[in-house]
Design an enzyme around this catalytic site. Sequence first.
Site, PDB file in Angstrom:
ATOM      1  N   LYS A 171      39.165  32.856  32.253  1.00  0.00           N
ATOM      2  CA  LYS A 171      39.647  34.185  31.976  1.00  0.00           C
ATOM      3  C   LYS A 171      38.944  34.737  30.756  1.00  0.00           C
ATOM      4  CE  LYS A 171      44.409  33.495  33.626  1.00  0.00           C
ATOM      5  NZ  LYS A 171      45.832  33.643  33.275  1.00  0.00           N
ATOM      6  N   ARG A 174      48.753  29.469  30.327  1.00  0.00           N
ATOM      7  CA  ARG A 174      49.127  28.717  31.527  1.00  0.00           C
ATOM      8  C   ARG A 174      48.076  27.651  31.851  1.00  0.00           C
ATOM      9  NH1 ARG A 174      50.716  33.912  33.391  1.00  0.00           N
ATOM     10  NH2 ARG A 174      48.841  34.058  34.676  1.00  0.00           N
ATOM     11  N   ASP A 182      48.503  46.181  39.990  1.00  0.00           N
ATOM     12  CA  ASP A 182      49.771  45.476  39.848  1.00  0.00           C
ATOM     13  C   ASP A 182      50.620  46.227  38.826  1.00  0.00           C
ATOM     14  OD1 ASP A 182      51.855  43.790  39.343  1.00  0.00           O
ATOM     15  OD2 ASP A 182      50.648  42.147  38.574  1.00  0.00           O
ATOM     16  N   LYS A 186      33.329  14.703  54.017  1.00  0.00           N
ATOM     17  CA  LYS A 186      31.953  14.786  53.527  1.00  0.00           C
ATOM     18  C   LYS A 186      31.590  16.223  53.130  1.00  0.00           C
ATOM     19  CE  LYS A 186      30.017  10.584  54.244  1.00  0.00           C
ATOM     20  NZ  LYS A 186      29.182   9.847  53.261  1.00  0.00           N
ATOM     21  N   GLU A 221      46.281  29.117  47.179  1.00  0.00           N
ATOM     22  CA  GLU A 221      45.615  27.876  46.820  1.00  0.00           C
ATOM     23  C   GLU A 221      45.411  26.937  48.005  1.00  0.00           C
ATOM     24  OE1 GLU A 221      47.400  26.042  43.439  1.00  0.00           O
ATOM     25  OE2 GLU A 221      47.068  27.772  42.131  1.00  0.00           O
ATOM     26  N   TYR A 261      53.671  35.884  40.865  1.00  0.00           N
ATOM     27  CA  TYR A 261      52.816  34.731  40.620  1.00  0.00           C
ATOM     28  C   TYR A 261      53.225  33.571  41.519  1.00  0.00           C
ATOM     29  CZ  TYR A 261      50.217  31.225  37.965  1.00  0.00           C
ATOM     30  OH  TYR A 261      49.352  30.227  37.591  1.00  0.00           O
TER      31      TYR A 261
END
Length: 405
Positions: free
Chosen positions: A379, A356, A154, A318, A297, A164
């Site tokens: 992290k 964050r 990056d 379940k 996500e 992001y």
Amino acid sequence: TIRMLRQRRLFMKLSLVLGSLWIYVLLDHPKAAWDPTYRLMYGWLEYTDDDGGPVKVCNCSAILDGEREAREQAKLLTITKDFHKSVQIPDEYYINATQDCRNFKRSRKYLTFPLSQEEEDFPLAYSIVVHHKNFERLLRAIYAPQHFYCIHVDKKSDASVVVYSAWPRVQADLNCIGDLYKISTKWKYFINLCGQDFPLKTNLEIVRMLRSLNGGNSLESERMADAKRSRFSYVHNITNGDIQFTGVLKEPPPFNIQILSGNAYIVVNRGFIRSVLEDKRVLALIEWSKDTYSPDEFLWATIQRLPGVPGSTWPNPKYDMTDMSAIARMVKWVWHEGEEGSEQAVYPECQGDHVRAICVYGAGDLQWLIEQRHLFGNKFDAERDPIAVFCLEKYLRQKALAELR
């Protein structure tokens, strides 16, 4: 910036030593490693105080055992500027040291041969998105010559590269997935990482845990909270490097697919990756997801519940799997921290800092972390708390070599 250019140069130098940047790393290894007498030569691979770093002034064993005095000493050292200066490896070291590939691998104690037949017979594929100095320590910790590695850097200079909460973060993994799938048919499982991850298990432990999945996958996949549904119900665009809500409603997901909640990090088998590349339902879902918010996500979590995807589970609640049940990654979110025994707390309070709303682990978190079933933690930051990283990597190397004995 000058710092960015230096870091880019550093990653390029490392790629020349350890393999091909953005594609793969694969080194030859001696078959003679299986001679039992060869094990007598492994001692030089241990990390010792002579290697420098915080372990020279910290008692890592006491920290990992949770001894209060050792943890408090580590905490005090991490706020000392002189200590940080004395333990950081400057970019110039890597640039100069990698002039001699053989010496670099030897001096940094890379494992250039498998430590067991069991590990050699179970190669893995890694995708790593890199933006941080922790990268070389992470690579050293997970490196084994039978594995395959794809590294995406990056640049932090062009907003279209990785934004992001936007699609480019997923695209980085997709690029690696395609390359890794084509380069070899041998690897068994795919694991994606970022530069601030670090393993909590040895390679042998990771291999055995993946074998125990019996072909299944392990990733967060559960019901989507109502508060998050706008993320994929409305169009989002990248503007000036930020993800923007447009208010424009999206079409429903293709094939009436039910969108589920998860996170960006996964442990999946080769068949799952084949579905990502070839299944028409998945390809349509990928295209549909490109103008959503935080597609990482929900994308993998949703694919995991599609019928017919290798290693998937049924859509029924379940089969929901939380981030605490999945082995892919241990992340501490600030709103889930608390005292032991608290009905609201999921894990103990962070012993480092928060970025964050995520805990950047401190040395005081290590005892709890290594007791968890997760393969990796996020992290870690050697610039914020170098002791946490140094003690963990020393512990893992000693444990890996002890497994031989």
